[in-house]
Design an enzyme around this catalytic site. Structure first.
Site, PDB file in Angstrom:
ATOM      1  N   LEU A 251      19.577 -26.916  73.903  1.00 56.66           N
ATOM      2  CA  LEU A 251      19.908 -27.618  75.137  1.00 56.66           C
ATOM      3  C   LEU A 251      18.699 -27.885  76.022  1.00 56.66           C
ATOM      4  O   LEU A 251      18.699 -28.847  76.798  1.00 56.66           O
ATOM      5  CB  LEU A 251      20.972 -26.836  75.921  1.00 56.66           C
ATOM      6  CG  LEU A 251      22.311 -26.641  75.193  1.00 56.66           C
ATOM      7  CD1 LEU A 251      23.313 -25.935  76.103  1.00 56.66           C
ATOM      8  CD2 LEU A 251      22.880 -27.965  74.705  1.00 56.66           C
ATOM      9  N   HIS A 252      17.659 -27.079  75.904  1.00 55.17           N
ATOM     10  CA  HIS A 252      16.486 -27.334  76.752  1.00 55.17           C
ATOM     11  C   HIS A 252      15.735 -28.604  76.336  1.00 55.17           C
ATOM     12  O   HIS A 252      14.845 -29.056  77.052  1.00 55.17           O
ATOM     13  CB  HIS A 252      15.537 -26.122  76.766  1.00 55.17           C
ATOM     14  CG  HIS A 252      14.832 -25.852  75.472  1.00 55.17           C
ATOM     15  ND1 HIS A 252      15.068 -24.719  74.727  1.00 55.17           N
ATOM     16  CD2 HIS A 252      13.895 -26.544  74.779  1.00 55.17           C
ATOM     17  CE1 HIS A 252      14.300 -24.728  73.653  1.00 55.17           C
ATOM     18  NE2 HIS A 252      13.585 -25.835  73.659  1.00 55.17           N
TER      19      HIS A 252
END
Length: 345
Positions: A251-252
């Site tokens: 997700l980063h």
């Protein structure tokens, strides 16, 4: 990091260490490049003069090089002879199962030059390690340099993060794991080896799947872990039939809207009563640290178009909006994540 060191007196000592911190990295990177630890392992230890002969360096450079590596805990010195420390012996000798030199080389050849242009990245809000006008993402099949180094580089760090996850989360109730964007398959390999009843799939881009399949075969888990080709950004649905999803270090790389859309796909695909595990380097809600999370976020400015590291409250908010319940954050001590968010369908 930069607190006062003598009573209330402020000194530039901490700033000096921060300003010269790249010295430490380059000493390690050059040691890996010159195969220092493999040479020392083969020889059983060398003096500075012997190393100078082995590598073809001058005696002064060999002396300072060995002293620097010893000061960093990479070498041990006894009676003028240098040998690998325990950490170098395990992680920096070529051919060892836990060889970490690939990650060091990746940082040296890709990340270090990109960070050398950090001013450009910050001022333009564009990555400096690849050109968004030429390719769609840093994970494109056309980026052969990324493909050759990235997944192998991260494999050992991911394995140790997976071991941490297994320590804080009980996988025994689960039977089928989908590792969304699972790269080389490090998490399923570790988790299935520990839980014989668990089966797993690495859901990855088609050109990454052979990397995972090779790692699975080398681990002796063919038939237990497989690779499923797909694109979690473009595909309308994720594969069904899994009672636990893992989204680790994914997700980063993306912006909030993309992350929310992916989490919604996870909920739709999960079996009723299933669990989603999100592993990341999580910022505190004041956005002041920890450093490994904050600096990884800055690395996303260098490496991605929309990625950043997020705070615990942001992950919880997305998961709540995606329809998950029973949200819980557990701390991790792994090299690739400091927390796992547990969410129930």
């Amino acid at each position: 990091m930069l607190s006062a060191e003598a009573g209330d007196a402020l000194t530039p000592t901490g700033l000096m260490g921060l300003a010269t911190s790249f010295w430490r990295f380059k000493a390690l990177a050059v040691a890996v490049e010159l195969r220092l630890f493999t040479v020392l392992d083969r020889a059983g230890g060398l003096t500075a003069a012997e190393l100078a002969d082995e590598l073809g360096t001058g005696p002064r450079a060999a002396d300072m090089f060995l002293a620097s590596c010893a000061s960093l805990g990479l070498l041990e010195e006894r009676d003028g002879r240098y040998a690998n420390s325990a950490v170098a012996d395990r992680f920096l000798v070529e051919g060892r199962e836990d060889y970490f030199g690939g990650f060091v080389r990746f940082c040296d050849t890709r990340e270090y030059p990109g960070w050398g242009r950090l001013t450009d990245a910050v001022l333009t809000d564009r990555p400096t390690t690849w050109d968004p006008d030429v390719q769609d993402s840093p994970f494109a099949a056309s980026d052969t340099a990324m493909l050759a180094g990235f997944w192998d580089a991260l494999h050992v760090a991911a394995r140790y993060t997976a071991r941490e996850l297994a320590r804080v989360y009980d996988f025994r109730p689960h039977r089928a794991l989908l590792d969304v964007g699972g790269g080389s398959g490090a998490f399923p390999i570790e988790l299935c080896a520990r839980h014989p009843a668990l089966r797993a799939s690495v859901y990855e881009l088609a050109h990454v799947c052979p990397i995972a399949e090779d790692r699975v075969a080398r681990a002796g888990l063919t038939g237990v872990v497989d690779a499923v080709a797909g694109d979690f950004l473009a595909d309308g649905r994720l594969p069904a039939g899994y009672d636990v999803h893992l989204v680790s270090g994914v997700l980063h790389n993306w912006d909030p809207a993309t992350n929310l859309a992916l989490l919604r796909k996870c909920r739709e695909a999960l079996a009723p009563g299933g669990v989603l595990l999100v592993c990341e380097l999580v910022l505190n809600d004041r956005r002041t640290g920890p450093p490994e999370a904050a600096l990884m976020g800055l690395n996303m400015v260098v490496e991605t178009v929309g990625g950043r590291n997020y705070a615990e409250s942001e992950y919880v908010d997305w998961l709540d909006r995606a329809g998950f319940t029973g949200l819980e954050v557990r701390g991790l001590g792994g090299p690739g994540a400091n927390a796992v968010v547990v969410a129930h369908r």
